[in-house]
Design an enzyme around this catalytic site. Structure first.
Site, PDB file in Angstrom:
ATOM      1  N   CYS A   1       4.492   8.811  19.358  1.00  5.91           N
ATOM      2  CA  CYS A   1       5.459   7.878  18.776  1.00  5.91           C
ATOM      3  C   CYS A   1       6.894   8.166  19.201  1.00  5.91           C
ATOM      4  O   CYS A   1       7.783   7.353  18.956  1.00  5.91           O
ATOM      5  CB  CYS A   1       5.358   7.887  17.261  1.00  5.91           C
ATOM      6  SG  CYS A   1       3.728   7.441  16.707  1.00  5.91           S
TER       7      CYS A   1
ATOM      8  N   ASN B   1       3.472   0.717  11.926  1.00  7.32           N
ATOM      9  CA  ASN B   1       3.857   1.730  12.916  1.00  7.32           C
ATOM     10  C   ASN B   1       3.282   1.326  14.282  1.00  7.32           C
ATOM     11  O   ASN B   1       2.071   1.406  14.487  1.00  7.32           O
ATOM     12  CB  ASN B   1       3.310   3.077  12.445  1.00  7.32           C
ATOM     13  CG  ASN B   1       3.607   4.211  13.411  1.00  7.32           C
ATOM     14  OD1 ASN B   1       4.038   3.983  14.544  1.00  7.32           O
ATOM     15  ND2 ASN B   1       3.362   5.427  12.969  1.00  7.32           N
TER      16      ASN B   1
ATOM     17  N   HIS C   1      12.129   5.779  14.167  1.00  9.06           N
ATOM     18  CA  HIS C   1      10.734   5.359  14.348  1.00  9.06           C
ATOM     19  C   HIS C   1      10.219   4.750  13.046  1.00  9.06           C
ATOM     20  O   HIS C   1      10.355   5.340  11.968  1.00  9.06           O
ATOM     21  CB  HIS C   1       9.919   6.586  14.747  1.00  9.06           C
ATOM     22  CG  HIS C   1       8.446   6.339  14.787  1.00  9.06           C
ATOM     23  ND1 HIS C   1       7.903   5.224  15.386  1.00  9.06           N
ATOM     24  CD2 HIS C   1       7.402   7.057  14.287  1.00  9.06           C
ATOM     25  CE1 HIS C   1       6.585   5.274  15.264  1.00  9.06           C
ATOM     26  NE2 HIS C   1       6.264   6.363  14.600  1.00  9.06           N
TER      27      HIS C   1
HETATM   28  N1  ACO Z   1      -5.372   3.326  -0.399  1.00  9.38           N
HETATM   29  C1  ACO Z   1      -5.535   3.963  -1.573  1.00  9.38           C
HETATM   30  N2  ACO Z   1      -5.543   5.299  -1.696  1.00  9.38           N
HETATM   31  C2  ACO Z   1      -5.375   6.017  -0.574  1.00  9.38           C
HETATM   32  C3  ACO Z   1      -5.198   5.411   0.683  1.00  9.38           C
HETATM   33  C4  ACO Z   1      -5.207   4.016   0.747  1.00  9.38           C
HETATM   34  N3  ACO Z   1      -5.029   3.327   1.879  1.00  9.38           N
HETATM   35  N4  ACO Z   1      -5.043   6.374   1.601  1.00  9.38           N
HETATM   36  C5  ACO Z   1      -5.114   7.552   0.960  1.00  9.38           C
HETATM   37  N5  ACO Z   1      -5.320   7.329  -0.366  1.00  9.38           N
HETATM   38  C6  ACO Z   1      -5.480   8.295  -1.422  1.00  9.38           C
HETATM   39  C7  ACO Z   1      -5.855   9.667  -0.927  1.00  9.38           C
HETATM   40  O1  ACO Z   1      -7.233   9.752  -0.740  1.00  9.38           O
HETATM   41  C8  ACO Z   1      -5.360  10.558  -2.058  1.00  9.38           C
HETATM   42  O2  ACO Z   1      -6.341  10.523  -3.079  1.00  9.38           O
HETATM   43  P1  ACO Z   1      -6.705  11.855  -3.900  1.00  9.38           P
HETATM   44  O3  ACO Z   1      -5.416  12.281  -4.545  1.00  9.38           O
HETATM   45  O4  ACO Z   1      -7.745  11.390  -4.854  1.00  9.38           O
HETATM   46  O5  ACO Z   1      -7.177  12.836  -2.881  1.00  9.38           O
HETATM   47  C9  ACO Z   1      -4.134   9.816  -2.593  1.00  9.38           C
HETATM   48  O6  ACO Z   1      -4.204   8.485  -2.075  1.00  9.38           O
HETATM   49  C10 ACO Z   1      -2.820  10.420  -2.183  1.00  9.38           C
HETATM   50  O7  ACO Z   1      -2.893  10.744  -0.810  1.00  9.38           O
HETATM   51  P2  ACO Z   1      -1.687  11.418  -0.113  1.00  9.38           P
HETATM   52  O8  ACO Z   1      -2.086  11.702   1.303  1.00  9.38           O
HETATM   53  O9  ACO Z   1      -1.150  12.521  -0.943  1.00  9.38           O
HETATM   54  O10 ACO Z   1      -0.627  10.225  -0.126  1.00  9.38           O
HETATM   55  P3  ACO Z   1       0.834  10.254   0.422  1.00  9.38           P
HETATM   56  O11 ACO Z   1       1.766   9.879  -0.655  1.00  9.38           O
HETATM   57  O12 ACO Z   1       1.137  11.495   1.227  1.00  9.38           O
HETATM   58  O13 ACO Z   1       0.804   9.038   1.434  1.00  9.38           O
HETATM   59  C11 ACO Z   1       0.606   8.641   3.767  1.00  9.38           C
HETATM   60  C12 ACO Z   1      -0.106   9.048   2.505  1.00  9.38           C
HETATM   61  C13 ACO Z   1       1.139   7.235   3.573  1.00  9.38           C
HETATM   62  C14 ACO Z   1      -0.367   8.680   4.916  1.00  9.38           C
HETATM   63  C15 ACO Z   1       1.803   9.615   4.009  1.00  9.38           C
HETATM   64  O14 ACO Z   1       1.353  10.939   3.962  1.00  9.38           O
HETATM   65  C16 ACO Z   1       2.462   9.368   5.322  1.00  9.38           C
HETATM   66  O15 ACO Z   1       3.061   8.326   5.554  1.00  9.38           O
HETATM   67  N6  ACO Z   1       2.439  10.352   6.212  1.00  9.38           N
HETATM   68  C17 ACO Z   1       3.009  10.177   7.543  1.00  9.38           C
HETATM   69  C18 ACO Z   1       2.076   9.361   8.330  1.00  9.38           C
HETATM   70  C19 ACO Z   1       2.700   8.833   9.559  1.00  9.38           C
HETATM   71  O16 ACO Z   1       3.757   8.276   9.515  1.00  9.38           O
HETATM   72  N7  ACO Z   1       2.002   9.019  10.654  1.00  9.38           N
HETATM   73  C20 ACO Z   1       2.372   8.568  11.879  1.00  9.38           C
HETATM   74  C21 ACO Z   1       3.689   9.174  12.325  1.00  9.38           C
HETATM   75  S1  ACO Z   1       3.632   9.821  13.860  1.00  9.38           S
HETATM   76  C22 ACO Z   1       3.013   8.597  14.758  1.00  9.38           C
HETATM   77  O17 ACO Z   1       3.464   7.502  14.573  1.00  9.38           O
HETATM   78  C23 ACO Z   1       1.954   8.887  15.713  1.00  9.38           C
END
Ligand code: ACO
Length: 337
Positions: free
Chosen positions: A119, A293, A263
């Site tokens: 990214c 993204n 980004h």
């Molecule tokens: N719908 C509902 N629940 C979900 C979903 C979904 N789509 N996805 C995950 N959950 C659940 C998980 O299973 C977890 O459940 P649990 O507590 O029972 O285990 C709960 O939601 C919380 O999960 P977290 O991972 O703690 O949620 P978080 O607030 O961290 O958000 C997210 C997750 C959105 C993925 C966040 O961590 C994030 O944005 N990280 C960066 C990701 C990113 O930007 N990646 C790409 C950047 S680099 C590139 O572009 C290549």
């Protein structure tokens, strides 16, 4: 002779984008996965993303974005010296997507290669273009970020597939002389990597480590795997530190910055970077609600939209920042021409 007038600089002189027509909304994802539209918006800020039709690929999207950027820059393809295509979803493992673009554009004298920095790819590609121009190796360079993320996300993994979308953005980068206030300039670039975190954001299969076999497909190793919270924390730290260093190298106080285009991964990541840099809301651009993204394409698409919406104007100083798998990270300060 006025040193400022004679100094060779690299400036963005035209932008183009291509976005597939098909929109995939959070409400539609609710029908496909165990998720809710509300969860997606709250955790990411994303409302919908674009999905490539079967005939749309990284190459076809890059081609349309490139043609538009060349038209805006009033530059004929025959004058392009170099094509750099940043992508983690190339048309083929080889030959490069840039080679296909060279032929299709009629860029008869251009060399070309693909660049993979996930990214952060567009920032890395821009840094290469700037170095080629400042060293005198090229005058006219086409820098593209193009991604078909919908073909590498696991549509059974709700924690990743909700995040990504498809699209392309292109920038013409040219050698310019004269006052930066008129012609614009990429004033500074900062790049960084933390390879110790490589496994936190990865497509494990399909390369020399795990060539595609029935077993790798069964294990779904050809799709993106991500440790979301680790990526989140590193993205905030990485992009804000890179912006600070890029501003310092451009001799720019953060209070003088006009706009930040980071980004477009997650609204919460961008807001955390904004807080660390102490920027007011009106100096931070977001369009991820519309596209999700789009990896290496996200920064040029956001620059294009910001310009269309009148948020990015001539003379402004803008910070762009990227973060992705690797972990790769980068930022640049640009004086908009
Ligand atoms: N719908 C509902 N629940 C979900 C979903 C979904 N789509 N996805 C995950 N959950 C659940 C998980 O299973 C977890 O459940 P649990 O507590 O029972 O285990 C709960 O939601 C919380 O999960 P977290 O991972 O703690 O949620 P978080 O607030 O961290 O958000 C997210 C997750 C959105 C993925 C966040 O961590 C994030 O944005 N990280 C960066 C990701 C990113 O930007 N990646 C790409 C950047 S680099 C590139 O572009 C290549």
């Amino acid at each position: 002779m006025n040193a400022n007038n004679s100094t060779l600089r690299a400036a963005i002189t035209g932008l183009g984008v291509y976005l597939p027509e098909k929109r995939l909304t959070n409400q539609e994802l609710e029908q496909m996965l165990d998720t809710s539209a509300e969860w997606i918006v709250q955790r990411t800020g994303i409302c919908e993303r674009r999905i490539a039709a079967p005939k749309e690929t990284t190459f076809t999207m890059a081609l349309e974005a490139s043609r538009q950027a060349l038209t805006v820059a009033n530059l004929s393809a025959a004058k392009v010296d170099l094509i750099i295509c940043a992508t983690l979803t190339p048309e083929h493992p080889f030959p490069s997507t840039a080679s296909l673009l060279q032929h299709a554009l009629g860029a008869t004298r251009a060399a070309g290669f693909d660049l993979e920095a996930a990214c952060a790819g567009f920032i890395y590609a821009l840094s290469v273009a700037r170095a080629y121009i400042i060293s005198g190796m090229a005058e006219n360079i086409l820098v593209i970020g193009s991604e078909t993320m919908s073909r590498v996300v696991d549509w059974e993994d709700r924690s990743t597939c909700i995040l990504f979308g498809d699209g392309a953005g292109a920038a013409v980068v040219r050698a310019v002389r004269g006052p930066a206030e008129v012609g614009g300039a990429i004033e500074s670039v900062v790049l960084a990597n933390d390879g110790s975190k490589a496994s936190a954001l990865i497509i494990p299969g399909g390369g020399s480590h795990s060539p595609t076999t029935e077993e790798t497909v069964r294990q779904r190793l050809h799709f993106i795997q991500m440790n979301g919270s680790e990526v989140f924390k590193a993205a905030v730290r990485g992009m804000s530190d890179a912006c600070l260093l890029a501003a310092e190298r451009a001799d720019l106080k953060l209070s003088e910055l006009d706009l930040m285009v980071a980004h477009q991964a997650n609204a919460r990541i961008i807001e955390a970077v904004q807080r660390r840099l102490g920027l007011p809301d009106y100096k931070v651009y977001q369009n991820l609600q519309r596209y999700g993204n789009t990896s290496a394409a996200s920064v040029p698409i956001a620059l294009y939209d910001a310009q269309q919406e009148g948020r990015l104007r001539s003379g402004m100083r803008v910070a762009i920042a990227g973060f992705g798998g690797g972990f790769s990270c980068g930022a640049a300060i640009i004086r908009w021409g």
